[in-house]
Motif scaffolding. Structure first.
Motif, PDB file in Angstrom:
ATOM      1  N   ALA A   9       2.372  36.895  10.467  1.00  0.00           N
ATOM      2  CA  ALA A   9       2.688  35.562   9.952  1.00  0.00           C
ATOM      3  C   ALA A   9       3.562  35.615   8.703  1.00  0.00           C
ATOM      4  N   ILE A  10       3.185  36.422   7.728  1.00  0.00           N
ATOM      5  CA  ILE A  10       3.908  36.374   6.450  1.00  0.00           C
ATOM      6  C   ILE A  10       5.155  37.248   6.429  1.00  0.00           C
ATOM      7  N   HIS A  11       5.251  38.187   7.346  1.00  0.00           N
ATOM      8  CA  HIS A  11       6.445  39.040   7.402  1.00  0.00           C
ATOM      9  C   HIS A  11       7.421  38.598   8.489  1.00  0.00           C
ATOM     10  N   ALA A  12       7.137  37.459   9.118  1.00  0.00           N
ATOM     11  CA  ALA A  12       8.020  36.934  10.161  1.00  0.00           C
ATOM     12  C   ALA A  12       9.365  36.557   9.562  1.00  0.00           C
ATOM     13  N   GLU A  13      10.383  36.649  10.378  1.00  0.00           N
ATOM     14  CA  GLU A  13      11.735  36.314   9.936  1.00  0.00           C
ATOM     15  C   GLU A  13      11.848  34.862   9.483  1.00  0.00           C
ATOM     16  N   HIS A  14      11.037  33.991  10.057  1.00  0.00           N
ATOM     17  CA  HIS A  14      11.100  32.564   9.733  1.00  0.00           C
ATOM     18  C   HIS A  14      10.172  32.165   8.581  1.00  0.00           C
ATOM     19  N   THR A  15       9.563  33.132   7.922  1.00  0.00           N
ATOM     20  CA  THR A  15       8.685  32.845   6.777  1.00  0.00           C
ATOM     21  C   THR A  15       9.377  33.288   5.496  1.00  0.00           C
ATOM     22  N   GLU A  16       9.361  32.417   4.498  1.00  0.00           N
ATOM     23  CA  GLU A  16       9.896  32.751   3.179  1.00  0.00           C
ATOM     24  C   GLU A  16       8.815  32.469   2.149  1.00  0.00           C
ATOM     25  N   ILE A  17       8.528  33.460   1.319  1.00  0.00           N
ATOM     26  CA  ILE A  17       7.513  33.316   0.272  1.00  0.00           C
ATOM     27  C   ILE A  17       8.154  33.639  -1.068  1.00  0.00           C
ATOM     28  N   GLN A  18       7.890  32.778  -2.045  1.00  0.00           N
ATOM     29  CA  GLN A  18       8.354  33.033  -3.404  1.00  0.00           C
ATOM     30  C   GLN A  18       7.162  32.907  -4.346  1.00  0.00           C
ATOM     31  N   VAL A  19       7.168  33.753  -5.369  1.00  0.00           N
ATOM     32  CA  VAL A  19       6.052  33.823  -6.315  1.00  0.00           C
ATOM     33  C   VAL A  19       6.550  33.426  -7.698  1.00  0.00           C
ATOM     34  N   LEU A  20       5.746  32.596  -8.377  1.00  0.00           N
ATOM     35  CA  LEU A  20       6.008  32.206  -9.755  1.00  0.00           C
ATOM     36  C   LEU A  20       5.268  33.172 -10.679  1.00  0.00           C
ATOM     37  N   TYR A  21       5.992  33.718 -11.644  1.00  0.00           N
ATOM     38  CA  TYR A  21       5.401  34.593 -12.654  1.00  0.00           C
ATOM     39  C   TYR A  21       5.557  33.931 -14.013  1.00  0.00           C
ATOM     40  N   VAL A  22       4.499  33.981 -14.814  1.00  0.00           N
ATOM     41  CA  VAL A  22       4.514  33.473 -16.180  1.00  0.00           C
ATOM     42  C   VAL A  22       4.145  34.631 -17.096  1.00  0.00           C
ATOM     43  N   GLU A  23       5.053  34.970 -17.978  1.00  0.00           N
ATOM     44  CA  GLU A  23       4.838  36.100 -18.889  1.00  0.00           C
ATOM     45  C   GLU A  23       4.432  37.360 -18.111  1.00  0.00           C
ATOM     46  N   GLY A  24       4.984  37.522 -16.917  1.00  0.00           N
ATOM     47  CA  GLY A  24       4.746  38.705 -16.103  1.00  0.00           C
ATOM     48  C   GLY A  24       3.565  38.633 -15.159  1.00  0.00           C
ATOM     49  N   SER A  25       2.735  37.593 -15.269  1.00  0.00           N
ATOM     50  CA  SER A  25       1.560  37.469 -14.401  1.00  0.00           C
ATOM     51  C   SER A  25       1.834  36.503 -13.254  1.00  0.00           C
ATOM     52  N   PRO A  26       1.333  36.815 -12.050  1.00  0.00           N
ATOM     53  CA  PRO A  26       1.513  35.880 -10.936  1.00  0.00           C
ATOM     54  C   PRO A  26       0.761  34.589 -11.221  1.00  0.00           C
TER      55      PRO A  26
END
Length: 176
Positions: A73-90
């Motif tokens: 599911a998460i590594h599928a070509e049609h899936t895009e995931i972005q992570v917000l980091y604050v001061e280096g922490s997720p």
């Protein structure tokens, strides 16, 4: 009194946006922020973010997936995931489902971890998700929220430019 493990009914609001917003929300000042698109995210990291953001809201779609199913599911070509980091922490993540392009893109998951809520990050980060989705040129962008989500979620989605188009209900098993 209802047992903690009793199923709950969630009223779902389905929202859409048929054109990109005119302006991107500016990054809040005073904190070092980064939004990074992931590539081959480790499953343990995804599970960590999913639980941190989704447990309080009883997210269920990815909760009990096997490693193989989650990876698919998460590594599928049609899936895009972005992570917000604050001061280096997720501090949060969003996940786009692009499998129905060119007709529709979906913000499947969006949220800020509890440690970073209340810092004025949600509107900025949602704007990032919206513009990331519109970069794929869908005809429309959809997102869903329900009565188990943050009480401010529906207002935030509407302020950023989404409009309700349908409602439904779903039975949800509480997160143990």
């Amino acid at each position: 009194m209802t047992s903690a493990s009793a199923p709950m009914t969630a009223r779902i609001t389905h929202l859409e946006m048929t054109a990109p917003p005119a302006h991107r929300v500016q990054m809040p000042q005073g904190q070092r922020l980064a939004v990074l698109r992931t590539k081959n995210m480790p499953l343990a990291f995804y599970r960590y973010l999913y639980e941190q953001v989704g447990k309080a809201h009883h997210w269920l779609l990815r909760r009990d997936l096997t490693d193989a199913d989650l990876s698919a599911a998460i590594h599928a070509e049609h899936t895009e995931i972005q992570v917000l980091y604050v001061e280096g922490s997720p501090a949060g993540f969003f996940e786009l489902d692009l499998s129905r392009l060119p007709g529709e893109a979906e913000v499947l998951y969006f949220g800020i971890t509890p440690d970073f809520q209340g810092r004025g990050l949600a509107k900025f980060f949602l704007s990032e998700a919206v513009f990331a989705a519109w970069a794929h040129e869908p005809e429309r962008l959809v997102i869903h929220t329900n009565t188990l989500d943050s009480p401010r979620a529906l207002q935030l989605y509407q302020r950023i430019g989404f409009s309700p188009y349908a409602w439904s209900e779903e039975t949800v098993e509480p997160w143990g």
